[in-house]
Design a protein around this motif. Structure first.
Motif, PDB file in Angstrom:
ATOM      1  N   PRO A 149      19.968 -87.085 -60.856  1.00 28.23           N
ATOM      2  CA  PRO A 149      18.911 -86.703 -59.912  1.00 28.23           C
ATOM      3  C   PRO A 149      19.497 -86.378 -58.543  1.00 28.23           C
ATOM      4  CG  PRO A 149      18.891 -89.078 -60.273  1.00 28.23           C
ATOM      5  CD  PRO A 149      19.868 -88.506 -61.253  1.00 28.23           C
ATOM      6  N   VAL A 150      19.065 -85.263 -57.950  1.00 28.95           N
ATOM      7  CA  VAL A 150      19.640 -84.800 -56.695  1.00 28.95           C
ATOM      8  C   VAL A 150      18.537 -84.296 -55.770  1.00 28.95           C
ATOM      9  CG1 VAL A 150      20.026 -82.456 -57.571  1.00 28.95           C
ATOM     10  CG2 VAL A 150      21.460 -83.317 -55.725  1.00 28.95           C
ATOM     11  N   TYR A 151      18.750 -84.459 -54.477  1.00 29.72           N
ATOM     12  CA  TYR A 151      17.818 -83.917 -53.480  1.00 29.72           C
ATOM     13  C   TYR A 151      18.498 -82.815 -52.682  1.00 29.72           C
ATOM     14  CZ  TYR A 151      20.457 -86.542 -49.975  1.00 29.72           C
ATOM     15  OH  TYR A 151      21.464 -87.016 -49.164  1.00 29.72           O
ATOM     16  N   VAL A 152      17.694 -81.938 -52.094  1.00 32.44           N
ATOM     17  CA  VAL A 152      18.159 -80.972 -51.108  1.00 32.44           C
ATOM     18  C   VAL A 152      17.237 -81.110 -49.909  1.00 32.44           C
ATOM     19  CG1 VAL A 152      18.702 -78.583 -50.582  1.00 32.44           C
ATOM     20  CG2 VAL A 152      18.956 -79.426 -52.922  1.00 32.44           C
ATOM     21  N   MET A 153      17.799 -81.442 -48.754  1.00 32.81           N
ATOM     22  CA  MET A 153      17.026 -81.819 -47.579  1.00 32.81           C
ATOM     23  C   MET A 153      17.049 -80.682 -46.560  1.00 32.81           C
ATOM     24  SD  MET A 153      17.685 -85.250 -45.262  1.00 32.81           S
ATOM     25  CE  MET A 153      17.758 -86.267 -46.731  1.00 32.81           C
ATOM     26  N   GLY A 154      15.859 -80.271 -46.090  1.00 30.80           N
ATOM     27  CA  GLY A 154      15.778 -79.211 -45.094  1.00 30.80           C
ATOM     28  C   GLY A 154      14.517 -78.390 -45.273  1.00 30.80           C
ATOM     29  N   THR A 155      14.398 -77.346 -44.456  1.00 30.10           N
ATOM     30  CA  THR A 155      13.173 -76.546 -44.477  1.00 30.10           C
ATOM     31  C   THR A 155      13.424 -75.041 -44.527  1.00 30.10           C
ATOM     32  OG1 THR A 155      13.103 -76.540 -42.057  1.00 30.10           O
ATOM     33  CG2 THR A 155      11.878 -78.296 -43.178  1.00 30.10           C
ATOM     34  N   GLY A 156      14.676 -74.612 -44.433  1.00 27.23           N
ATOM     35  CA  GLY A 156      14.974 -73.187 -44.329  1.00 27.23           C
ATOM     36  C   GLY A 156      15.281 -72.520 -45.650  1.00 27.23           C
ATOM     37  N   GLU A 157      15.638 -71.240 -45.558  1.00 21.19           N
ATOM     38  CA  GLU A 157      15.954 -70.445 -46.740  1.00 21.19           C
ATOM     39  C   GLU A 157      17.070 -71.087 -47.566  1.00 21.19           C
ATOM     40  OE1 GLU A 157      14.699 -67.563 -47.971  1.00 21.19           O
ATOM     41  OE2 GLU A 157      13.129 -67.400 -46.441  1.00 21.19           O
ATOM     42  N   ALA A 158      18.098 -71.578 -46.883  1.00 21.54           N
ATOM     43  CA  ALA A 158      19.230 -72.169 -47.599  1.00 21.54           C
ATOM     44  C   ALA A 158      18.793 -73.364 -48.420  1.00 21.54           C
ATOM     45  CB  ALA A 158      20.315 -72.568 -46.607  1.00 21.54           C
ATOM     46  N   THR A 159      17.866 -74.140 -47.917  1.00 20.86           N
ATOM     47  CA  THR A 159      17.377 -75.304 -48.645  1.00 20.86           C
ATOM     48  C   THR A 159      16.784 -74.902 -49.988  1.00 20.86           C
ATOM     49  OG1 THR A 159      16.861 -76.432 -46.555  1.00 20.86           O
ATOM     50  CG2 THR A 159      15.806 -77.284 -48.553  1.00 20.86           C
ATOM     51  N   ALA A 160      15.912 -73.924 -49.950  1.00 18.69           N
ATOM     52  CA  ALA A 160      15.251 -73.491 -51.174  1.00 18.69           C
ATOM     53  C   ALA A 160      16.250 -72.927 -52.174  1.00 18.69           C
ATOM     54  CB  ALA A 160      14.183 -72.446 -50.837  1.00 18.69           C
ATOM     55  N   HIS A 161      17.188 -72.120 -51.697  1.00 17.35           N
ATOM     56  CA  HIS A 161      18.126 -71.479 -52.622  1.00 17.35           C
ATOM     57  C   HIS A 161      19.122 -72.479 -53.209  1.00 17.35           C
ATOM     58  CE1 HIS A 161      16.896 -67.283 -52.323  1.00 17.35           C
ATOM     59  NE2 HIS A 161      16.617 -67.537 -51.056  1.00 17.35           N
ATOM     60  N   VAL A 162      19.579 -73.438 -52.397  1.00 16.33           N
ATOM     61  CA  VAL A 162      20.483 -74.457 -52.932  1.00 16.33           C
ATOM     62  C   VAL A 162      19.771 -75.302 -53.975  1.00 16.33           C
ATOM     63  CG1 VAL A 162      21.737 -76.573 -52.341  1.00 16.33           C
ATOM     64  CG2 VAL A 162      22.024 -74.514 -50.947  1.00 16.33           C
ATOM     65  N   ALA A 163      18.504 -75.606 -53.738  1.00 15.70           N
ATOM     66  CA  ALA A 163      17.742 -76.384 -54.722  1.00 15.70           C
ATOM     67  C   ALA A 163      17.662 -75.645 -56.050  1.00 15.70           C
ATOM     68  CB  ALA A 163      16.338 -76.667 -54.183  1.00 15.70           C
ATOM     69  N   MET A 164      17.403 -74.341 -56.007  1.00 11.78           N
ATOM     70  CA  MET A 164      17.332 -73.567 -57.245  1.00 11.78           C
ATOM     71  C   MET A 164      18.704 -73.477 -57.924  1.00 11.78           C
ATOM     72  SD  MET A 164      14.553 -70.539 -56.352  1.00 11.78           S
ATOM     73  CE  MET A 164      15.163 -70.112 -54.710  1.00 11.78           C
ATOM     74  N   ILE A 165      19.743 -73.344 -57.130  1.00 12.16           N
ATOM     75  CA  ILE A 165      21.097 -73.289 -57.692  1.00 12.16           C
ATOM     76  C   ILE A 165      21.448 -74.590 -58.394  1.00 12.16           C
ATOM     77  CG2 ILE A 165      23.557 -73.174 -57.075  1.00 12.16           C
ATOM     78  CD1 ILE A 165      22.705 -71.218 -54.826  1.00 12.16           C
ATOM     79  N   MET A 166      21.000 -75.711 -57.848  1.00  9.66           N
ATOM     80  CA  MET A 166      21.342 -77.009 -58.436  1.00  9.66           C
ATOM     81  C   MET A 166      20.755 -77.188 -59.838  1.00  9.66           C
ATOM     82  SD  MET A 166      23.532 -78.591 -56.739  1.00  9.66           S
ATOM     83  CE  MET A 166      23.454 -80.046 -57.785  1.00  9.66           C
ATOM     84  N   LEU A 167      19.763 -76.363 -60.209  1.00  2.00           N
ATOM     85  CA  LEU A 167      19.227 -76.434 -61.578  1.00  2.00           C
ATOM     86  C   LEU A 167      20.261 -75.984 -62.600  1.00  2.00           C
ATOM     87  CD1 LEU A 167      15.596 -75.095 -61.035  1.00  2.00           C
ATOM     88  CD2 LEU A 167      16.276 -77.446 -61.570  1.00  2.00           C
ATOM     89  N   ASN A 168      21.335 -75.354 -62.154  1.00  2.00           N
ATOM     90  CA  ASN A 168      22.434 -75.038 -63.070  1.00  2.00           C
ATOM     91  C   ASN A 168      23.194 -76.291 -63.493  1.00  2.00           C
ATOM     92  OD1 ASN A 168      22.599 -71.955 -63.168  1.00  2.00           O
ATOM     93  ND2 ASN A 168      22.555 -72.339 -60.964  1.00  2.00           N
ATOM     94  N   PHE A 169      23.020 -77.379 -62.741  1.00  2.00           N
ATOM     95  CA  PHE A 169      23.791 -78.595 -62.984  1.00  2.00           C
ATOM     96  C   PHE A 169      22.941 -79.770 -63.456  1.00  2.00           C
ATOM     97  CE2 PHE A 169      25.832 -75.976 -59.811  1.00  2.00           C
ATOM     98  CZ  PHE A 169      27.133 -75.897 -60.269  1.00  2.00           C
TER      99      PHE A 169
END
Length: 367
Positions: A148-168
Protein backbone atom coordinates in the motif's frame (compact mmCIF):
# COMPACT_ATOMS: atom_id res chain seq x y z
CA UNK A 1 36.35 41.05 -2.59
CA UNK A 2 37.30 38.51 0.07
CA UNK A 3 38.64 39.33 3.52
CA UNK A 4 40.85 36.24 3.28
CA UNK A 5 44.61 36.72 2.96
CA UNK A 6 45.00 34.67 -0.19
CA UNK A 7 42.98 33.71 -3.24
CA UNK A 8 43.50 30.14 -4.45
CA UNK A 9 44.06 29.87 -8.18
CA UNK A 10 42.69 26.97 -10.27
CA UNK A 11 41.81 26.20 -13.83
CA UNK A 12 38.46 24.74 -12.75
CA UNK A 13 36.36 25.28 -9.66
CA UNK A 14 33.37 22.97 -9.15
CA UNK A 15 30.72 24.17 -6.70
CA UNK A 16 28.65 21.37 -5.18
CA UNK A 17 29.82 17.94 -4.06
CA UNK A 18 26.87 15.84 -5.21
CA UNK A 19 27.14 13.10 -7.85
CA UNK A 20 27.24 15.62 -10.74
CA UNK A 21 29.82 17.90 -9.18
CA UNK A 22 32.03 15.00 -8.11
CA UNK A 23 31.91 13.53 -11.61
CA UNK A 24 32.88 16.86 -13.19
CA UNK A 25 35.78 17.27 -10.77
CA UNK A 26 36.89 13.70 -11.37
CA UNK A 27 37.04 14.27 -15.13
CA UNK A 28 38.77 17.64 -15.08
CA UNK A 29 41.32 16.40 -12.55
CA UNK A 30 42.13 13.21 -14.43
CA UNK A 31 42.29 15.16 -17.69
CA UNK A 32 45.10 17.24 -16.26
CA UNK A 33 43.48 20.45 -15.03
CA UNK A 34 44.06 22.00 -11.60
CA UNK A 35 40.66 21.52 -9.99
CA UNK A 36 39.02 22.45 -6.70
CA UNK A 37 35.67 21.10 -5.60
CA UNK A 38 33.98 23.37 -3.08
CA UNK A 39 31.17 21.70 -1.14
CA UNK A 40 29.04 23.03 1.68
CA UNK A 41 27.94 19.53 2.75
CA UNK A 42 24.47 18.01 2.83
CA UNK A 43 22.32 17.84 -0.29
CA UNK A 44 19.73 15.37 -1.56
CA UNK A 45 22.18 12.53 -2.17
CA UNK A 46 23.46 12.76 1.40
CA UNK A 47 19.93 12.08 2.65
CA UNK A 48 19.73 8.66 0.98
CA UNK A 49 19.65 5.74 3.38
CA UNK A 50 20.30 3.39 0.45
CA UNK A 51 21.60 3.89 -3.08
CA UNK A 52 19.38 2.65 -5.90
CA UNK A 53 19.80 2.25 -9.67
CA UNK A 54 23.56 2.82 -9.80
CA UNK A 55 25.45 -0.02 -11.46
CA UNK A 56 28.33 -1.22 -9.31
CA UNK A 57 26.94 0.37 -6.13
CA UNK A 58 24.97 -1.99 -3.90
CA UNK A 59 21.74 -1.15 -2.09
CA UNK A 60 23.42 -1.20 1.33
CA UNK A 61 25.53 1.84 0.41
CA UNK A 62 24.19 5.00 2.00
CA UNK A 63 24.26 8.35 0.28
CA UNK A 64 27.01 9.62 2.59
CA UNK A 65 29.13 6.52 1.89
CA UNK A 66 28.64 6.96 -1.85
CA UNK A 67 29.67 10.62 -1.70
CA UNK A 68 32.64 9.89 0.56
CA UNK A 69 33.98 7.36 -1.94
CA UNK A 70 33.63 9.89 -4.77
CA UNK A 71 35.40 12.54 -2.71
CA UNK A 72 38.29 10.17 -2.00
CA UNK A 73 38.59 9.42 -5.72
CA UNK A 74 38.82 13.10 -6.67
CA UNK A 75 41.47 13.69 -4.00
CA UNK A 76 43.46 10.60 -5.01
CA UNK A 77 43.91 12.03 -8.52
CA UNK A 78 45.08 15.41 -7.23
CA UNK A 79 41.89 17.45 -6.96
CA UNK A 80 41.40 19.65 -3.90
CA UNK A 81 38.14 19.19 -1.97
CA UNK A 82 37.30 22.14 0.26
CA UNK A 83 34.39 22.49 2.68
CA UNK A 84 32.93 25.95 2.21
CA UNK A 85 29.81 27.76 1.03
CA UNK A 86 30.21 29.92 -2.08
CA UNK A 87 28.19 33.07 -1.55
CA UNK A 88 29.10 35.15 -4.59
CA UNK A 89 30.68 34.81 -8.04
CA UNK A 90 31.72 37.54 -10.44
CA UNK A 91 33.53 37.72 -13.75
CA UNK A 92 36.74 39.71 -13.62
CA UNK A 93 38.18 42.00 -16.27
CA UNK A 94 40.52 39.29 -17.54
CA UNK A 95 37.59 36.99 -18.32
CA UNK A 96 38.18 34.66 -15.38
CA UNK A 97 35.92 34.07 -12.39
CA UNK A 98 36.28 35.17 -8.79
CA UNK A 99 34.41 33.04 -6.23
CA UNK A 100 33.75 34.27 -2.71
CA UNK A 101 33.24 31.71 0.02
CA UNK A 102 32.47 31.94 3.71
CA UNK A 103 36.10 31.14 4.53
CA UNK A 104 37.96 31.01 1.21
CA UNK A 105 38.27 32.78 -2.11
CA UNK A 106 39.09 31.30 -5.52
CA UNK A 107 39.91 32.26 -9.08
CA UNK A 108 39.18 29.99 -12.01
CA UNK A 109 39.12 29.85 -15.79
CA UNK A 110 35.96 27.72 -15.82
CA UNK A 111 33.31 27.06 -13.19
CA UNK A 112 30.86 24.20 -12.80
CA UNK A 113 27.82 24.68 -10.58
CA UNK A 114 26.13 21.53 -9.36
CA UNK A 115 24.05 23.16 -6.66
CA UNK A 116 20.80 21.25 -7.23
CA UNK A 117 17.51 21.99 -5.54
CA UNK A 118 15.65 21.37 -2.31
CA UNK A 119 12.41 19.42 -2.15
CA UNK A 120 9.47 21.23 -0.63
CA UNK A 121 8.55 19.19 2.41
CA UNK A 122 5.01 18.49 3.60
CA UNK A 123 3.85 19.63 7.00
CA UNK A 124 4.12 17.11 9.84
CA UNK A 125 3.15 14.57 10.89
CA UNK A 126 5.17 12.68 8.26
CA UNK A 127 7.68 9.85 8.58
CA UNK A 128 11.42 10.22 8.27
CA UNK A 129 12.76 10.62 4.73
CA UNK A 130 13.69 7.15 3.50
CA UNK A 131 11.54 5.46 6.13
CA UNK A 132 8.19 5.98 4.47
CA UNK A 133 8.60 9.46 2.94
CA UNK A 134 10.15 9.51 -0.54
CA UNK A 135 10.66 11.99 -3.37
CA UNK A 136 12.03 9.99 -6.29
CA UNK A 137 9.59 7.76 -8.16
CA UNK A 138 12.21 6.14 -10.38
CA UNK A 139 14.48 5.41 -7.44
CA UNK A 140 11.96 4.04 -4.97
CA UNK A 141 8.90 2.67 -6.77
CA UNK A 142 10.44 -0.81 -6.71
CA UNK A 143 10.24 -0.72 -2.90
CA UNK A 144 6.45 -0.63 -3.05
CA UNK A 145 5.71 -3.59 -5.32
CA UNK A 146 2.43 -5.08 -4.05
CA UNK A 147 2.45 -2.76 -1.01
CA UNK A 148 0.00 0.00 0.00
CA UNK A 149 1.35 3.41 -1.02
CA UNK A 150 0.26 7.04 -0.81
CA UNK A 151 1.01 10.04 -3.01
CA UNK A 152 0.73 13.33 -1.13
CA UNK A 153 -0.03 16.66 -2.82
CA UNK A 154 -2.54 18.53 -4.93
CA UNK A 155 -0.89 19.27 -8.29
CA UNK A 156 -0.59 17.61 -11.67
CA UNK A 157 2.48 15.64 -10.59
CA UNK A 158 0.57 14.14 -7.69
CA UNK A 159 -2.14 12.72 -9.89
CA UNK A 160 0.25 11.36 -12.51
CA UNK A 161 2.60 9.74 -9.98
CA UNK A 162 -0.39 8.06 -8.34
CA UNK A 163 -1.47 6.60 -11.68
CA UNK A 164 2.08 5.49 -12.46
CA UNK A 165 2.30 3.67 -9.13
CA UNK A 166 -0.48 1.33 -10.31
CA UNK A 167 2.25 -0.32 -12.38
CA UNK A 168 3.73 -1.54 -9.09
CA UNK A 169 0.81 -2.02 -6.72
CA UNK A 170 -2.99 -2.16 -6.71
CA UNK A 171 -3.30 -0.15 -3.46
CA UNK A 172 -2.70 3.57 -4.15
CA UNK A 173 -4.16 6.58 -2.32
CA UNK A 174 -3.89 10.29 -3.09
CA UNK A 175 -3.70 12.34 0.13
CA UNK A 176 -4.99 15.90 -0.32
CA UNK A 177 -4.57 16.72 3.39
CA UNK A 178 -7.58 19.00 3.50
CA UNK A 179 -6.60 21.04 0.44
CA UNK A 180 -8.39 21.37 -2.87
CA UNK A 181 -6.87 19.57 -5.86
CA UNK A 182 -5.09 21.85 -8.33
CA UNK A 183 -4.81 19.47 -11.25
CA UNK A 184 -6.79 20.13 -14.42
CA UNK A 185 -10.29 18.87 -15.17
CA UNK A 186 -8.85 16.56 -17.80
CA UNK A 187 -6.40 15.08 -15.29
CA UNK A 188 -9.20 14.76 -12.73
CA UNK A 189 -11.29 12.73 -15.19
CA UNK A 190 -8.27 10.57 -16.00
CA UNK A 191 -7.36 10.02 -12.34
CA UNK A 192 -10.88 9.04 -11.29
CA UNK A 193 -10.93 6.46 -14.09
CA UNK A 194 -8.17 4.57 -12.26
CA UNK A 195 -8.67 2.49 -9.07
CA UNK A 196 -7.20 5.13 -6.75
CA UNK A 197 -8.73 6.46 -3.53
CA UNK A 198 -8.65 10.24 -3.10
CA UNK A 199 -8.48 11.00 0.62
CA UNK A 200 -9.57 14.55 1.37
CA UNK A 201 -9.16 14.58 5.16
CA UNK A 202 -5.90 15.87 6.66
CA UNK A 203 -3.50 13.67 8.62
CA UNK A 204 -3.96 13.86 12.38
CA UNK A 205 -1.41 11.30 13.56
CA UNK A 206 1.09 8.68 12.48
CA UNK A 207 2.11 5.22 13.64
CA UNK A 208 5.55 3.74 13.04
CA UNK A 209 6.99 0.25 13.43
CA UNK A 210 9.88 -0.65 15.71
CA UNK A 211 12.40 -0.11 12.88
CA UNK A 212 11.17 3.43 12.30
CA UNK A 213 9.23 2.73 9.08
CA UNK A 214 5.77 4.15 8.60
CA UNK A 215 2.91 1.79 9.45
CA UNK A 216 -0.18 3.96 9.12
CA UNK A 217 -1.67 7.45 9.12
CA UNK A 218 -4.57 8.54 11.31
CA UNK A 219 -6.88 11.07 9.66
CA UNK A 220 -9.04 13.84 11.09
CA UNK A 221 -12.18 12.03 9.95
CA UNK A 222 -11.27 9.18 12.33
CA UNK A 223 -10.06 6.72 9.71
CA UNK A 224 -6.76 4.85 9.82
CA UNK A 225 -4.99 3.76 6.63
CA UNK A 226 -1.95 1.53 6.45
CA UNK A 227 0.95 2.30 4.10
CA UNK A 228 4.37 0.92 3.41
CA UNK A 229 5.32 4.48 2.43
CA UNK A 230 4.76 7.01 -0.30
CA UNK A 231 5.76 10.11 -2.20
CA UNK A 232 5.45 13.81 -1.41
CA UNK A 233 4.85 15.94 -4.51
CA UNK A 234 5.04 19.58 -3.47
CA UNK A 235 7.60 20.86 -5.94
CA UNK A 236 11.17 22.07 -5.66
CA UNK A 237 13.18 25.15 -4.73
CA UNK A 238 15.99 25.49 -7.29
CA UNK A 239 19.24 27.00 -6.02
CA UNK A 240 19.69 29.51 -8.84
CA UNK A 241 21.04 32.56 -6.97
CA UNK A 242 24.61 32.18 -8.26
CA UNK A 243 23.40 31.65 -11.82
CA UNK A 244 21.24 34.75 -11.67
CA UNK A 245 24.17 36.78 -10.36
CA UNK A 246 26.19 35.72 -13.41
CA UNK A 247 23.32 36.44 -15.82
CA UNK A 248 22.60 32.84 -16.83
CA UNK A 249 19.19 32.31 -18.39
CA UNK A 250 16.61 30.14 -16.63
CA UNK A 251 13.84 28.05 -18.13
CA UNK A 252 10.17 28.51 -17.28
CA UNK A 253 10.29 25.62 -14.79
CA UNK A 254 13.13 27.25 -12.83
CA UNK A 255 15.96 25.07 -14.17
CA UNK A 256 19.10 26.50 -15.76
CA UNK A 257 19.27 26.48 -19.56
CA UNK A 258 22.30 24.58 -20.90
CA UNK A 259 23.54 23.29 -24.25
CA UNK A 260 24.50 19.68 -24.99
CA UNK A 261 27.86 20.25 -23.29
CA UNK A 262 26.16 21.53 -20.11
CA UNK A 263 27.43 25.07 -20.69
CA UNK A 264 24.99 27.80 -19.71
CA UNK A 265 24.17 30.89 -21.73
CA UNK A 266 27.23 32.53 -20.10
CA UNK A 267 30.55 31.39 -21.58
CA UNK A 268 32.67 29.38 -19.16
CA UNK A 269 29.84 28.68 -16.73
CA UNK A 270 28.51 25.11 -16.61
CA UNK A 271 25.47 23.72 -14.82
CA UNK A 272 25.19 20.03 -13.97
CA UNK A 273 22.87 17.72 -12.10
CA UNK A 274 19.38 18.44 -10.82
CA UNK A 275 19.63 22.18 -11.42
CA UNK A 276 19.20 21.41 -15.13
CA UNK A 277 16.25 19.92 -16.99
CA UNK A 278 15.87 16.13 -17.02
CA UNK A 279 15.43 13.15 -14.73
CA UNK A 280 16.73 13.70 -11.20
CA UNK A 281 18.75 10.50 -11.01
CA UNK A 282 22.31 9.81 -9.86
CA UNK A 283 23.41 8.15 -13.13
CA UNK A 284 21.87 10.99 -15.16
CA UNK A 285 23.57 13.60 -12.97
CA UNK A 286 26.89 11.80 -13.30
CA UNK A 287 26.53 11.75 -17.08
CA UNK A 288 25.95 15.50 -17.09
CA UNK A 289 28.99 15.99 -14.89
CA UNK A 290 31.15 13.90 -17.20
CA UNK A 291 29.95 15.84 -20.25
CA UNK A 292 30.85 19.16 -18.65
CA UNK A 293 34.28 17.86 -17.63
CA UNK A 294 35.08 16.65 -21.13
CA UNK A 295 33.95 19.90 -22.75
CA UNK A 296 36.05 21.95 -20.33
CA UNK A 297 39.06 19.81 -21.25
CA UNK A 298 38.49 20.52 -24.94
CA UNK A 299 38.53 24.23 -24.17
CA UNK A 300 41.49 24.34 -21.79
CA UNK A 301 43.94 21.74 -23.07
CA UNK A 302 47.16 23.06 -24.57
CA UNK A 303 47.52 20.62 -27.46
CA UNK A 304 47.05 20.21 -30.33
CA UNK A 305 48.08 23.82 -30.90
CA UNK A 306 46.18 25.73 -33.55
CA UNK A 307 47.86 25.72 -36.97
CA UNK A 308 47.59 29.49 -37.31
CA UNK A 309 49.39 29.93 -33.99
CA UNK A 310 52.08 27.48 -35.06
CA UNK A 311 52.64 29.39 -38.29
CA UNK A 312 52.87 32.65 -36.37
CA UNK A 313 55.01 31.52 -33.42
CA UNK A 314 56.69 28.35 -34.59
CA UNK A 315 56.34 24.66 -33.69
CA UNK A 316 55.79 23.28 -30.22
CA UNK A 317 59.09 22.75 -28.42
CA UNK A 318 60.01 19.91 -26.11
CA UNK A 319 60.23 22.28 -23.16
CA UNK A 320 56.51 23.12 -23.51
CA UNK A 321 55.28 19.57 -22.99
CA UNK A 322 53.56 17.95 -21.18
CA UNK A 323 50.74 20.44 -20.98
CA UNK A 324 49.75 19.80 -17.38
CA UNK A 325 50.79 21.63 -14.24
CA UNK A 326 53.42 20.44 -11.77
CA UNK A 327 50.61 19.81 -9.31
CA UNK A 328 48.87 17.36 -11.64
CA UNK A 329 52.15 15.67 -12.59
CA UNK A 330 53.05 15.12 -8.94
CA UNK A 331 49.58 13.83 -8.11
CA UNK A 332 49.66 11.40 -11.04
CA UNK A 333 53.06 10.08 -9.95
CA UNK A 334 51.80 9.58 -6.39
CA UNK A 335 48.69 7.84 -7.64
CA UNK A 336 50.66 5.43 -9.82
CA UNK A 337 53.01 4.68 -6.95
CA UNK A 338 50.10 3.92 -4.64
CA UNK A 339 48.48 1.64 -7.24
CA UNK A 340 51.66 -0.26 -8.13
CA UNK A 341 51.82 -3.80 -6.71
CA UNK A 342 54.54 -4.37 -4.09
CA UNK A 343 57.81 -5.77 -5.38
CA UNK A 344 58.32 -9.22 -3.93
CA UNK A 345 61.68 -10.90 -3.47
CA UNK A 346 62.21 -13.81 -5.88
CA UNK A 347 61.39 -17.22 -4.48
CA UNK A 348 64.49 -19.19 -3.48
CA UNK A 349 65.66 -21.96 -5.78
CA UNK A 350 64.26 -25.22 -4.43
CA UNK A 351 67.21 -27.24 -5.80
CA UNK A 352 69.69 -24.98 -4.08
CA UNK A 353 67.87 -25.51 -0.78
CA UNK A 354 68.10 -29.28 -1.16
CA UNK A 355 71.80 -29.06 -1.98
CA UNK A 356 72.43 -26.86 1.02
CA UNK A 357 70.67 -29.31 3.31
CA UNK A 358 72.71 -32.18 1.85
CA UNK A 359 75.95 -30.34 2.47
CA UNK A 360 74.98 -29.83 6.09
CA UNK A 361 74.63 -33.58 6.76
CA UNK A 362 77.83 -35.02 8.22
CA UNK A 363 79.14 -38.23 6.62
CA UNK A 364 78.78 -41.42 8.72
CA UNK A 365 81.68 -42.31 11.02
CA UNK A 366 83.95 -45.30 10.28
CA UNK A 367 83.65 -46.36 13.93
Amino acid sequence: MSDTDTVADYEVVVVGGGPAGLQSALYTTRLGHDTALVDRGGGRAAMMLDTHNVIGVTEDTSGNEFLATGTEQVESYGGDVIRDLITDIERTDDGRFYLEGSSNAFRADRIVLGVGFSDKHPDPPVPRTGKGLHYCLHCDAYMFVDRPVYVMGTGEATAHVAMIMLNFTDDVDVLLRGDEPEWSDKTDEQLRAHPIDIVESDIDGMNKSDNGWLESFEFEDGSIRQYRGGFAMYGSNYNTALFETLGCELDDDGTVIVDESMETTVDGVYAVGDITDGHNQIPVAMGKGAQAGIDIHYQLREFPRDLEEIRAEGPVTETEVPGVSDRVQNAAASFEEAQAPPIEAPAPDATAEVDAEADAIEPPSDD
